[in-house]
Every structure is written in structure tokens, then in C-alpha cells.
Design an enzyme around this catalytic site. Structure first.
Site, PDB file in Angstrom:
ATOM      1  N   CYS A  52      55.273   3.533 -12.931  1.00 35.66           N
ATOM      2  CA  CYS A  52      54.907   2.146 -12.601  1.00 35.66           C
ATOM      3  C   CYS A  52      54.528   1.363 -13.857  1.00 35.66           C
ATOM      4  CB  CYS A  52      53.759   2.111 -11.595  1.00 35.66           C
ATOM      5  SG  CYS A  52      54.170   2.815 -10.001  1.00 35.66           S
ATOM      6  N   HIS A  84      50.102  -1.344 -15.828  1.00 44.32           N
ATOM      7  CA  HIS A  84      50.691  -0.851 -14.592  1.00 44.32           C
ATOM      8  C   HIS A  84      51.288  -2.044 -13.858  1.00 44.32           C
ATOM      9  CE1 HIS A  84      50.757   0.740 -10.456  1.00 44.32           C
ATOM     10  NE2 HIS A  84      50.586   1.959 -10.950  1.00 44.32           N
ATOM     11  N   GLN A 116      42.413   4.233 -14.589  1.00 49.12           N
ATOM     12  CA  GLN A 116      42.602   5.466 -15.358  1.00 49.12           C
ATOM     13  C   GLN A 116      41.379   5.846 -16.180  1.00 49.12           C
ATOM     14  OE1 GLN A 116      44.894   7.530 -14.926  1.00 49.12           O
ATOM     15  NE2 GLN A 116      46.448   6.346 -13.853  1.00 49.12           N
ATOM     16  N   ASP A 123      41.556  -3.501 -15.332  1.00 51.22           N
ATOM     17  CA  ASP A 123      42.087  -2.435 -14.479  1.00 51.22           C
ATOM     18  C   ASP A 123      41.522  -1.120 -15.007  1.00 51.22           C
ATOM     19  OD1 ASP A 123      43.500  -0.404 -13.283  1.00 51.22           O
ATOM     20  OD2 ASP A 123      45.486  -1.109 -13.903  1.00 51.22           O
ATOM     21  N   LYS A 140      41.807   8.475  -7.989  1.00 52.74           N
ATOM     22  CA  LYS A 140      41.917   8.852  -9.397  1.00 52.74           C
ATOM     23  C   LYS A 140      40.587   9.325  -9.979  1.00 52.74           C
ATOM     24  CE  LYS A 140      45.706   5.568 -10.142  1.00 52.74           C
ATOM     25  NZ  LYS A 140      46.821   6.507 -10.174  1.00 52.74           N
TER      26      LYS A 140
END
Length: 423
Positions: free
Chosen positions: A381, A140, A220, A217, A243
Site C-alpha cells: 500500500c 501509505h 507503524q 499517521d 499493529k
């Protein structure tokens, strides 16, 4: 934990927003990689705080301030347990993954005040000329652009691990990039542009063995595959509430205390200092040192309630459900003429991203919206990744625990109708 998902009626009761109609049809909300909906359990927890305990924390001796402080710190403890942190770790509340990753990249590349204050020269930035930062091409923009700026600021070099033609990222591709100069390795737990779930456990371990600071990260992954932090070779991990069935504007950076201690604070002001004079200041200990200003207490409480909701439903049940929906959608969409699904092979993902020959994603999204189906279209993104594996923007459907196989069928029928109409 539970071992099965609630029924359709119970799910609608838990998520009232899903009961509405769009375009004269029941809403099929398939844009969960952008933002999940919040259950009543989360909304109620936030409402209770705002109607019963709302006050600023750490700054008052009155009852409401003390209750708010206790609730805020209880949320921190709940979330640390949720991600499997142990005594080596601390959790810092942020506005979300983007702020967390910016805090890391900028905090490592900016000079800082001497430890404990003092009027001496600034301490040099942790990143220095000649250092190398390694990221992947799956990232991202929030895990790429901050590192681009960090290299320019520090004189370090940015290196990028490339996936194969199918979007797979292999540990073998990382190995040649790891050298004694590698200071940081930053990686996604799931590519929001393609749905690829890289073998981040093995890749983080490789980078840690090479002496790099490792950054994950996890935005997700948090709704269905929560990384167990204490068992990972991960120094710093970022995630967002919106999320994972939680509120917008709240997230966290959680990691090893020694790694967090390296970060120069970005928000300077109230509650992150131990003392202040007219010409100098001494910073507070973690986590307050990195949480300057009035915090989003209500958001922190909502985020902890979302974690409790996920565990109440059952992580394994959620993961099995969304992975089955993803496989159903990927197989059915791939069978349509002219449709290509990215990362068709991927497992452990809730995202299916696809392109249609000679049809723009925005047009597909508009047709689907007219049929009550909400998807995301564009670059997500993740422009460098999609330029490499899709040669342009895509249409993306992403699944949550409240989605159904009937909604997948509606998606596939809608895409087929859009293709027939638009070609």
C-alpha cells in the site's frame, strides 16, 4: 515498565499462535507491520467483556449497559494516557488508521451543518480553493488517496515532499513547500513500505510554525515508539489496534479538541446527536459527535489492554529489541549477492524491505512460507514510494517483541536459498 523481554517459553505462552508449525517447521512470524499477534492478556480482556458486560453503551439504565459504558470510557482514558494526551486533547474511536485519516481528509473538505443545528445554509468546507495540502512521498495509500480526493473536492492543491535516492526525508525538503497557503501537512511516523523513520518531530514543528494543521499517521510506530502527543506539534494523530498487539477493526484518532471540532462527521445517526426533529438535528459534543452508531466496545477494551501490555513489557525494551533485529536483518541481507535493502540507514524502525535482482518478491515469499517463515510481498500500500526507491514491489520482513535473532538467521538463510533456487 519492564526492562527486559520475557523468555522464549514465556513469550510462546503469551502468544499461543506462535507455537504452531508451518511447512513442518516452527512458525517465524515476520509480518508484523501488517498485523501483530495478540497476547492472552488482550484476548482475556475481550473475553471478559463479552461474557460478563456485553451491552450497548450510553443508551440504557440497566446494569450491563452502565458497566459497558464505564469500561468503554475507561479504555478511552487509558489510551489517552498511553499516547501522552493532555487536557487539550480528545480521543475518538474509529475502525483503524484508514478510517481515522479518511475522517480527517473528508471532514476538512466537506461542507457541514451550522453549529448547534438550524436550517440555514451549510457551513463551507474548511479547505477551500487555493489552499495547499502537503504530504510526503513515504505515505501509505491511506494517507495519500484521501488527500487526493480532498483536493479535487475542495479545489485545493496537493504538494508532495520527495525523499532522496536512499529514501531519506529531510526537513530541508519540506521548507520550500510551506507557504501561507499551506493548510494541512500530513506525514507518517514510519514508512511501512521502506522502514524509513522520518524526523517527524522537526517536520511537524516546521509545518505548525507555517500555520498548517498537522496530521501524523502513527500506525507503524505504536508497537514500539509511541509518540508523546503533548510534546509534539501535532494536531491530529491516527493509529490502529492490530499493529500494536491489539484487535483488528479498532483504532483511534486523537488530537487537539480545536482540530477535531473542525471535522464534519462522516457517520450520522445514533448517539452523535443532541436532538433531532423531522427536518433538522443538532450534533453532540466531542467525542460522541464523531462516533456515530454502535461502537466496537469490545475492540476498545482490547486496544486499551494492548496498550497496558506494551507498557507492562516496557516501551524502551521493545524498541531496543526490534531495532536490533532490524539492524541484524538489514546487515545480513545486504551481504547477500544481488540483494538491496531499502533505507539501510534507518533507525527507530522494525521494518526491513528489500529487493532481489531478477527474482520476484512473490516467489521469495512462497519459498519462505515453505520454510515456515511469514513475510509480506508486494507494494505494501505504498506504490508511489516503492516505484521511486525500489522500482517495483519488495519483500518485507517486520519484527515484534516475540521475534528472535534465530528467526532473523532463518530469514537470511531462506532468502539465500530462494535466490539460489529461483535465479
Amino acid at each position: 515498565m519492564g526492562d527486559r523481554l520475557p523468555s522464549g517459553d514465556a513469550m510462546t505462552s503469551a502468544f499461543p499462535v506462535l507455537a504452531q508449525q508451518v511447512g513442518g517447521r516452527p512458525l517465524a512470524y515476520l509480518d508484523n507491520a501488517a498485523t501483530t499477534q495478540m497476547p492472552l492478556q488482550v484476548l482475556d480482556a475481550m473475553r471478559r467483556f463479552d461474557t460478563h458486560d456485553r451491552a450497548n453503551i450510553h443508551r440504557g439504565v440497566h446494569t450491563l449497559s452502565q458497566r459497558a459504558t464505564d469500561a468503554h470510557e475507561a479504555a478511552r482514558a487509558r489510551l489517552k494516557a498511553f499516547v501522552g494526551a493532555d487536557e487539550r486533547h480528545e480521543l475518538v474511536f474509529t475502525s483503524g488508521t484508514t478510517e481515522s485519516l479518511n475522517l480527517v481528509a473528508q471532514g476538512l473538505s466537506l461542507p457541514g451543518m451550522p453549529s448547534g443545528g438550524g436550517e440555514g445554509a451549510l457551513q463551507p468546507a474548511w479547505l477551500r480553493p487555493g489552499d495547499e495540502i502537503v504530504v510526503s512521498a513515504l505515505e501509505h495509500h491511506a494517507n495519500l488517496v484521501p488527500w487526493q480526493l480532498a483536493t479535487r473536492r475542495s479545489g485545493a492543491r496537493l504538494r508532495v515532499v520527495q525523499p532522496d535516492a536512499e529514501g531519506r526525508l529531510a526537513p530541508e525538503a519540506l521548507a520550500p513547500l510551506l507557504t501561507p497557503r499551506t493548510r494541512v501537512f500530513a506525514l507518517t511516523a514510519c514508512a511501512n513500505g521502506s522502514g524509513e523513520r522520518p524526523p517527524y518531530e522537526a517536520m511537524l514543528a516546521m509545518a505548525r510554525d507555517a500555520g498548517a494543521l498537522t496530521v501524523l499517521d502513527a500506525a507503524q510506530a505504536m508497537a514500539h515508539e509511541v509518540p508523546a502527543l503533548a510534546s509534539l506539534a501535532c494536531d491530529l494523530m491516527a493509529f490502529s489496534g492490530h499493529k500494536m498487539y491489539g484487535p483488528m477493526g479498532i483504532g483511534a484518532l486523537v488530537g487537539r479538541r480545536d482540530a477535531l471540532d473542525r471535522l464534519v462527521p462522516l457517520r450520522l445517526g445514533g448517539d452523535m446527536v443532541e436532538w433531532v426533529s423531522q427536518t433538522d438535528a443538532g450534533f453532540a459534543e466531542l467525542p460522541q459527535r464523531l462516533e456515530g452508531g454502535t461502537p466496537n466496545v469490545c475492540g476498545a477494551i482490547g486496544l486499551a489492554a494492548a496498550a497496558q501490555f506494551i507498557d507492562g513489557v516496557g516501551r524502551d525494551a521493545i524498541a531496543a529489541h526490534v531495532e536490533a533485529l532490524r539492524e541484524h536483518a538489514a546487515a545480513a541481507l545486504s551481504a547477500l549477492p544481488g540483494v538491496r535493502v531499502l533505507a539501510r540507514h534507518a533507525h527507530g524502525s522494525a521494518i526491513v524491505s528489500f529487493v532481489v535482482d531478477d527474482v520476484h518478491p512473490h516467489d521469495i515469499g512462497t519459498v519462505l512460507d515453505g520454510r515456515g517463515i511469514a513475510v509480506r510481498t508486494g507494494w505494501h500500500c505504498a506504490q508511489p514510494l516503492l516505484e521511486r526507491v525500489a522500482h517495483g514491489p519488495t519483500t518485507r520482513a517486520s519484527f515484534a517483541l516475540y521475534n528472535t535473532h534465530d528467526e532473523v538467521e532463518r530469514l537470511v538463510e531462506g532468502v539465500a536459498a530462494a535466490v539460489e533456487m529461483l535465479r
